[in-house]
Enzyme design. Structure first.
Site, PDB file in Angstrom:
ATOM      1  N   ARG A   1      -0.047  -4.655  -1.165  1.00  0.00           N
ATOM      2  CA  ARG A   1      -0.893  -3.921  -0.138  1.00  0.00           C
ATOM      3  C   ARG A   1      -2.034  -4.358  -0.803  1.00  0.00           C
ATOM      4  O   ARG A   1      -2.162  -3.196  -1.222  1.00  0.00           O
ATOM      5  CB  ARG A   1      -0.319  -2.264   0.711  1.00  0.00           C
TER       6      ARG A   1
ATOM      7  N   GLN B   1      -3.089  -9.867   1.873  1.00  0.00           N
ATOM      8  CA  GLN B   1      -3.253  -9.714   3.383  1.00  0.00           C
ATOM      9  C   GLN B   1      -2.134 -10.405   4.137  1.00  0.00           C
ATOM     10  O   GLN B   1      -1.625  -9.491   4.556  1.00  0.00           O
ATOM     11  CB  GLN B   1      -4.386  -9.015   3.761  1.00  0.00           C
TER      12      GLN B   1
ATOM     13  N   ASP C   1       1.641 -10.518   3.990  1.00  0.00           N
ATOM     14  CA  ASP C   1       2.103  -9.153   4.245  1.00  0.00           C
ATOM     15  C   ASP C   1       2.898  -8.957   5.109  1.00  0.00           C
ATOM     16  O   ASP C   1       2.999  -8.333   6.353  1.00  0.00           O
ATOM     17  CB  ASP C   1       0.813  -7.486   4.266  1.00  0.00           C
TER      18      ASP C   1
ATOM     19  N   SER D   1       3.709  -5.690   6.959  1.00  0.00           N
ATOM     20  CA  SER D   1       2.499  -4.787   7.985  1.00  0.00           C
ATOM     21  C   SER D   1       2.735  -6.177   9.403  1.00  0.00           C
ATOM     22  O   SER D   1       2.818  -4.469  10.294  1.00  0.00           O
ATOM     23  CB  SER D   1       1.397  -4.924   6.838  1.00  0.00           C
TER      24      SER D   1
ATOM     25  N   TYR E   1       1.528   3.410  -0.686  1.00  0.00           N
ATOM     26  CA  TYR E   1       2.341   4.106   0.132  1.00  0.00           C
ATOM     27  C   TYR E   1       2.921   6.034   0.138  1.00  0.00           C
ATOM     28  O   TYR E   1       1.731   6.486  -1.430  1.00  0.00           O
ATOM     29  CB  TYR E   1       3.508   3.676  -0.594  1.00  0.00           C
TER      30      TYR E   1
END
Length: 383
Positions: free
Chosen positions: A126, A131, A134, A137, A232
């Site tokens: 993350r 991004q 990911d 997500s 997290y």
């Protein structure tokens, strides 16, 4: 290099690892792309669309797996896949997929034994750099959105305030537990539908994000570090978890809908709602537990089932992103495209293990399991 897009065989799985648009981009990068026949049908992508994008349709599954240099999938080879799939993988080939390595490390072990280089999409870090790759997500966004729609459809009242000649109907009260990607999307969706939303997360740093999408942040004083590596949520001690359950109880019992999204990677989901709390909720209320597959945030949840307990409907959907296969496939396909482009230089994969993205996501290479947490899990499973 040949990139193969394999068809998903898991029950209820409608997603596909690549869509025609991303296939054409891979071809522009110099790859030859093979797509297993009917791989995209569940998500609305017919074979002809892939052929128009430049892909070759392969009907024989064994040929696809045996000759591919890189195989792209959504799910790891599972119960509905023949064990022959592992034998089909040629040594030195690459598999990129969700692999669930911390919950089922035996898949990773088989891939290592087969000398396959495997990338687990769950382990993409993350970070700002990663991004666009990911996938956790991107799929969580879909799950958070769909969760609210399912809860709204099951609730015997409307979400928005409504003023009519017959009087004013107050808005529904929605509580979201866990303010990660799925939770934030659930908050935003519930607010768009007109509900009043409250939210809780053990990480105090997400307060501003919760407020930015229109929810009130619930404060519970926790005397423990709550944030793990990568931002997290951390698994907490039993005393702290009990304090959270007690602190949330008054908010849960007043809510019309509770959406729970709290999970800890590689661990059992934290229990946030006890049965006695469910029993105090108003009849007709709805709990939707997005963590049911990993143990559940609600004591009354049963993974993959809808349960009615003391008049409260508890929905525990399995694989919610697959219920929106068009968009979840589009997003996942772009995650994979971006990862392949990141890995490939001049038509060949270049694996620099000093790079944090490659080092984190690559779980097997040259016959070795590279991830220490997966090795530890494997020791526990093997006894």
């Amino acid at each position: 290099m040949k990139i193969a897009v394999a068809k998903e065989n898991e029950l209820g799985e409608l997603r596909v690892a690549q869509v025609p648009d991303t296939v054409s981009r891979l071809i522009e990068q110099g790859f030859e792309v093979w797509v297993e026949a009917a791989a995209g049908v569940g998500a609305g992508y017919v074979d002809a669309a892939y052929e128009t994008a430049g892909a070759k349709i392969i009907s024989d599954r064994a040929t696809l797996w045996q000759e591919a240099d890189i195989i792209l999938k959504v799910n790891p080879p599972g119960k509905r896949d023949s064990e022959l799939v592992y034998d089909w993988l040629k040594p030195g080939s690459t598999l990129i997929s969700f692999l669930n390595p911390l919950s089922d490390p035996t898949v990773t072990q088989k891939l290592a034994q087969r000398q396959v280089t495997a990338f687990s999409m769950e382990l993409i870090p993350r970070s700002t750099r990663a991004q666009s790759m990911d996938a956790l997500s991107s799929q969580a966004n879909i799950a958070g959105y769909k969760a609210v729609l399912l809860a709204a459809a099951s609730l015997p009242r409307i979400f928005p305030m409504m003023t009519t000649a017959a009087g004013t109907i107050p808005p529904a009260k929605v509580l979201v537990l866990g303010a990660g990607v799925a939770g934030l999307q659930a908050i935003a969706t519930a607010r768009r539908l007109g509900a009043v939303v409250e939210a809780f997360d053990i990480r105090p740093t997400v307060r501003e994000e919760v407020q930015s999408v229109g929810a009130k942040f619930i404060e519970i004083n926790l005397e423990e570090d709550t944030v793990a590596e990568g931002g997290y949520a951390k698994q907490l001690g039993s005393n702290t978890q009990e304090r959270i359950r007690k602190g949330l109880s008054e908010y849960v019992t007043k809510a019309d809908v509770v959406i729970t999204t709290a999970q800890v990677p590689g661990k059992t989901a934290p229990l946030l709602i006890a049965e006695e709390t469910v029993a105090q909720m108003n009849p007709g209320s709805v709990i939707l537990d997005l963590a049911a597959d990993t143990g559940g945030n609600c004591a009354s949840s049963e993974a993959g089932k809808d349960v009615i307990y003391r008049g409260v409907t508890i929905i525990s959907p399995a694989n919610l992103p697959s219920n929106v296969p068009v968009n979840s496939s589009q997003m996942y396909a772009k995650n994979l495209l971006n990862l392949v482009k990141y890995l490939a230089k001049d038509g060949e994969l270049q694996l620099d293990f000093d790079d944090d993205i490659i080092n984190s996501a690559c779980v097997t290479h040259n016959g070795e399991i590279r991830n220490e947490r997966v090795k530890e899990k494997l020791l526990v499973v093997s006894g």
